[in-house]
Each structure stands twice: as structure tokens, then as C-alpha cells.
Design a protein around this motif. Structure first.
Motif, short mmCIF file in Angstrom:
data_model
loop_
_atom_site.label_atom_id
_atom_site.label_comp_id
_atom_site.label_asym_id
_atom_site.label_seq_id
_atom_site.Cartn_x
_atom_site.Cartn_y
_atom_site.Cartn_z
N TRP A 77 0.82 -1.23 0.00
CA TRP A 77 0.00 0.00 0.00
C TRP A 77 0.84 1.26 0.00
N LYS A 78 2.11 1.08 0.38
CA LYS A 78 3.06 2.18 0.27
C LYS A 78 3.38 2.34 -1.23
N ALA A 79 3.70 1.19 -1.87
CA ALA A 79 4.06 1.22 -3.29
C ALA A 79 2.91 1.73 -4.16
N SER A 80 1.69 1.31 -3.82
CA SER A 80 0.54 1.67 -4.67
C SER A 80 0.15 3.14 -4.51
N GLY A 81 0.66 3.77 -3.45
CA GLY A 81 0.32 5.18 -3.21
C GLY A 81 -0.84 5.36 -2.25
N ILE A 223 -3.71 -8.52 -7.82
CA ILE A 223 -3.38 -8.95 -9.19
C ILE A 223 -1.95 -8.52 -9.53
N PHE A 224 -1.62 -7.25 -9.25
CA PHE A 224 -0.28 -6.76 -9.61
C PHE A 224 0.83 -7.58 -8.93
N ASP A 341 2.64 2.00 -16.77
CA ASP A 341 3.39 0.96 -16.07
C ASP A 341 3.58 1.34 -14.61
N PHE A 342 2.72 2.27 -14.14
CA PHE A 342 2.89 2.83 -12.79
C PHE A 342 2.94 1.75 -11.71
N ASP A 343 1.94 0.85 -11.68
CA ASP A 343 1.84 -0.09 -10.56
C ASP A 343 2.97 -1.11 -10.57
N LEU A 344 3.23 -1.72 -11.76
CA LEU A 344 4.29 -2.73 -11.80
C LEU A 344 5.65 -2.09 -11.51
N ASN A 345 5.86 -0.89 -12.02
CA ASN A 345 7.12 -0.19 -11.73
C ASN A 345 7.30 0.06 -10.24
N ALA A 346 6.21 0.51 -9.61
CA ALA A 346 6.28 0.83 -8.17
C ALA A 346 6.58 -0.44 -7.38
#
Ligand code: GAP
Length: 506
Positions: A77-81, A223-224, A341-346
Motif C-alpha cells: 500500500w506504500k508502493a501503490s500510493g 493482481i499486480f 506501467d505505474f503499478d508494476l514499476n512501483a
């Protein structure tokens, strides 16, 4: 004629009376914005899930499903924002102790100004009669112009402050407009604070130092984080999708619209992984596919519309909502987002694991781009239920309430009714029931006069009533009554299953 608010109230009352939706923990006075589904509600909900799953997973060879956990590693949840940015600006009234969304208080004020403009226009329309020119009036009348100017000025200040995350600016606006608490009537406000919508809880034993985790606010992140697992174990080739149906939790503050905005709800989401640069083509594809899905249920097209986002989230390069004409107006039912590619990159950055796909045709690896389709299951339920709710006056002067549910979604597909409770009719009806129930949700009912039994089935949306009468015992035929037209036909017992199957597909 009933207005939309009345219809909404009737739908809510009907949903409770006929076992579709109950307030959670009702015997303890309920839990706000949390609901339970009853005996017919659960069937309707399951049918909507099946209808979505079939369209998305079964009919797309390059989409597979998953069912991931509600609890996830807190870093997700940190990575996802979501830890830093999934929040609403809130303000508390110190006298009533009630909490409000600060922007909604201002928007309610704007709605009142709009109401004043409408009142002026209606008054003038009455005064001038047929010669009234509304356009001219609203562009020249000083009072209307004053309200409009004020509206524009407030909007500029509100959206400017929201964009700049200027919480002090929002509070000053509330004070300048002298907005009072609807409950206490006072203007004794706290400062505006950001309030995160995620529910937190503890994992592990408190004595050994438990850590804080969140209940997921969306199913997408499950999913990510499984992108690699599914891609490798399923030998998936880009473009491919991963779908999931599951619970999500948000501590919604403004939650008073029945199952439209809940604190615990279900989402049906699909993330479609594509080559970078091809995402806008796929975005258009999914926009069209998803609208087709909605229309395939048989609800007329005028009840749906796209609302393209002008203002995009920082990670999106295209976004649209499919809105539905609920009794509370056109509102978001589904979101379709090109999330780059925001989520996979994060997740790659925060986990330190490579989340890439090797494209044999391009002979290189890349982080795929993602197009997401995300629909609320409960909102779809509400859309279907409120559209289907129909009050009819019949030719004989009587009235009926009928749920004109799409037959494929109806909780009960057929009711088996012996005309009277004697002469071997119940036994014959039971025979039919026992055969039919293997393939369809059916209901056997022998209580009360046949007319009342038909009404009961109309109220829960059963498309077909099969009645066993005297003639059945002589020639093995029954009557089949269609819910919407109320037309009855005589058919052979052995034809029932086939006829129902055919009509459910139509
Ligand atoms: N993964 C993207 C996402 O979660 P969203 O627009 O926040 O996007 C998607 O939610 C859908 O979930 C919405 O279109 C809506 O149908 C449903 N939804 C969101 N919040 C909800 C709530 N509090 N109660 C019921 N449904 C909700």
C-alpha cells in the motif's frame, strides 16, 4: 407521479421486504454503510458475478482469474500510493461531533446556489408565461447573474485549494461562506485534515509486537503482486489479463446512499497487460467491450453513459467512467483506466524484484502497460434492482409490483405451483420440481390462491411460473406464465426445461 427519491425509498423497502438486502446487524440498530444480502439477494449477486466471470474469463482465452487474500504486506500500500494519497479532506464540528468531507460541505453550498437560480427562473417563467425566454433571462437578470458569479468564484477557490492540497484554504472558504453544521447549526469547526480511507488492523500477537496491516481498499493490487506468478505458471503471452472478484474496504465518511457507497463492498476487476505504446488501442477496446457487456443484460442504452476524465491521476494516460442512471442520478458504476506501467514499476522498485515480460517477437524485456476495468458488484446489483423495480396498474384496476430482472440474473428461474393442494396436483408438481431444480434455482409453492402466488413471484422477479392443474393430470401438460407479459401458454411437461433454457439465453 413518484419522484426519484420516492422510487429510491421504495426500492430500498422492497429489497428488505423480499429478502434481497438487509442492514447489517439490524437487531443492534445496524452498522452504518454496511449491508447483508438475503436469500434472494445472494442469488442475484452470484448471478451477476457469474455473468461477469463468464464474459471476462471464460470467453477470453487470454484472461485468467485469481482469488487473492484481503490481507497483504503493508508495503504493497506504500508502493501503490494508498498510504500517502488515498484520503479525503475532513472537518469536524466541535458541537455536534459530526465529521464531514470538507469539499462536500462546499459542494452542498453550491447546490443551494443552483437551487436559488432555478427558483428565480421558475418564478419568472410563471410570471411571463409563453413569452418567457429562459436563455435571455439567465444571461441578463442581475440576481441570477450574481448567483452565477458567486458560484464560479467559489468553484475556483475550492478546486484551486484541493489541487494545491491547501487544507487551510478549504477551511477559510468554509468560514467565509459561513457554512454551518447541518446537525448543530453552529460554525464551530476544527481544522481540515486529510483522513485516510483504509481500515487498519493488527497481525500477529500483541505481546510479541504485532504489526499494522490494512484491509485492502481495492482488489487490483492482489493482481499486480501476482503478475509474475500467473505469467510464469500460466505461460501467459502479452497481451493477457488477470481478473478477480472480491471484497474491498473503505472507511467512507459520506456513506448514506444504501449499497451505492459502502464501507465493505465487492469489486470485479481485470488488469490487462499490454505492450508499451499499445495501451490506448486496448483502452478503446475495453471501453467498447465493457459497454457491450452492460447492454447485453437488456437494460436500455439510455441508462448508461461514458464520462471521460478531463483531469487524470498522475499515473493514468486515459480514463473513463461508465455511469448509470440510478434513482439518485447518473453516477459512476465502472471505471476503465489506462494505468501505464505505474503499478508494476512501483512494486518493482519497492520489492526489488524484476516484474518484466520477455517479448519473443520484439526480442526484449519490458514492464507491461496496464489497462484496468473495475466495476462495483454492489453498484451493479443496485443498478439492476432499481431499473427492474416496476409498479404496474393492470387492466382489471389492480396493481402489482414486478421486478423485471434480466431473466439470466433472476434469483429464481421458475416457480412450480399446484393449482390446488389436492387431487394429486402437489405430487405432480413435486415431480416437476425435483427434475428442474437440478439445473435451475426453482421454488415450489402451494400456499394461498394462485393469483397471490403469482404476485409473490413477480415481486422477486421470477421469469416463469409453471402451474399444474386438472388438465395436467389428464394429458401431462402445464401452463407456463411469463412474468412481464403475464401471458400463459400450455406446454408439455417434457418441454419445460428446454423452453426455459431457450428463453434464458434470449
Ligand atoms: N482499482 C481501481 C478502483 O478501485 P475505484 O473507482 O475507486 O477504482 C472502482 O473503484 C469501482 O468500485 C467503482 O466504479 C464502484 O463501482 C466501486 N466502488 C468504489 N467505492 C465503493 C464503495 N464505497 N461502495 C460500493 N462500491 C464502490
Amino acid at each position: 407521479m413518484a419522484n426519484n427519491e420516492d422510487i429510491f425509498k421504495k426500492v430500498i423497502a422492497h429489497a428488505k421486504e423480499y429478502g434481497f438486502v438487509f442492514q447489517s446487524s439490524e437487531i443492534y440498530d445496524g452498522l452504518s454503510a454496511v449491508y447483508d444480502y438475503g436469500q434472494y439477494g445472494v442469488e442475484l449477486k452470484n448471478n451477476i458475478k457469474d455473468y461477469w466471470w463468464k464474459a471476462m474469463v471464460q470467453l477470453h482465452e487470454n484472461i485468467v482469474g485469481v482469488d487473492t487474500a484481503i490481507f497483504m504486506h503493508p508495503t504493497v500500500w506504500k508502493a501503490s500510493g494508498h498510504v500517502d494519497a488515498f484520503s479525503d479532506p475532513m472537518i469536524d464540528n466541535k458541537d455536534s461531533k459530526k465529521r464531514y468531507r470538507a469539499d462536500v460541505l462546499v459542494e452542498d453550498y453550491l447546490a443551494k446556489l443552483e437551487g436559488k437560480i432555478n427558483k428565480e427562473v421558475n418564478k419568472a417563467a410563471k410570471r411571463f408565461g409563453d413569452s418567457f425566454d429562459e436563455q435571455q433571462y439567465i444571461t441578463t437578470n442581475p440576481r441570477v447573474l450574481g448567483y452565477k458569479e458567486k458560484t464560479e468564484e467559489i468553484k475556483k477557490r475550492l478546486y484551486g485549494a484541493m489541487d494545491a492540497e491547501d487544507l487551510k484554504g478549504i477551511k477559510t472558504l468554509i468560514e467565509d461562506l459561513e457554512i454551518a453544521c447541518p446537525v448543530s447549526g453552529s460554525r464551530n469547526w476544527t481544522d481540515v485534515r486529510q483522513f485516510n480511507l483504509m481500515f487498519a488492523t493488527q497481525i500477529g500477537s500483541l505481546s510479541e509486537g504485532a504489526s499494522e496491516i490494512y484491509l485492502r481498499p481495492e482488489t487490483a493490487q492482489g493482481i499486480f503482486v501476482n503478475f509474475l506468478n500467473v505469467m510464469k505458471s500460466g505461460r501467459m503471452k502479452v497481451p493477457f489479463g488477470i481478473a478477480q472478484i472480491g471484497k474491498a474496504f473503505r472507511n467512507e465518511i459520506v456513506a448514506r446512499q444504501f449499497i451505492f457507497r459502502m464501507r465493505e463492498f465487492e469489486q470485479m476487476e481485470m488488469q490487462f497487460f499490454v505492450r508499451p505504446g499499445e495501451e490506448l488501442k486496448w483502452f478503446e477496446y475495453w471501453k467498447e467491450e465493457r459497454m457491450k457487456w452492460h447492454l447485453s443484460m437488456g437494460i436500455p442504452a439510455e441508462n448508461y453513459r461514458f464520462h471521460d476524465h478531463d483531469k487524470l491521476a498522475h499515473y493514468a494516460n486515459a480514463a473513463t467512467d461508465i455511469e448509470f442512471n440510478f434513482p439518485i442520478g447518473f453516477k459512476e458504476l465502472e471505471g476503465i483506466h489506462s494505468r501505464t506501467d505505474f503499478d508494476l514499476n512501483a512494486h518493482q522498485e519497492y520489492s526489488g524484484k524484476k516484474l518484466q515480460y520477455f517479448d519473443p517477437e520484439q526480442d526484449k524485456s519490458y514492464v507491461p502497460y496496464v489497462v484496468e476495468t473495475s466495476i462495483g458488484l454492489d453498484r451493479t446489483f443496485l443498478a439492476v434492482l432499481s431499473y427492474s423495480f416496476t409498479e404496474e396498474k393492470l387492466e382489471d384496476g389492480s396493481e402489482r409490483v414486478v421486478m423485471k430482472l434480466p431473466p439470466v440474473l433472476a434469483p429464481i428461474k421458475a416457480a412450480i405451483l399446484p393449482l390446488v393442494r389436492k387431487d394429486g396436483m402437489p405430487e405432480k408438481a413435486r415431480e416437476i420440481m425435483d427434475k428442474l431444480k437440478v439445473d435451475y434455482m426453482c421454488q415450489y409453492d402451494e400456499k394461498d390462491a394462485i393469483g397471490r402466488r403469482y404476485r409473490r413471484q413477480d415481486a422477486i422477479g421470477t421469469p416463469y411460473c409453471i402451474t399444474v392443474d386438472h388438465q395436467t393430470l389428464e394429458d401431462n401438460t402445464v401452463t407456463i406464465r411469463e412474468r412481464d407479459s403475464m401471458k400463459q401458454e400450455r406446454i408439455k411437461i417434457e418441454e419445460i426445461a428446454q423452453i426455459i433454457a431457450k428463453r434464458l439465453k434470449a
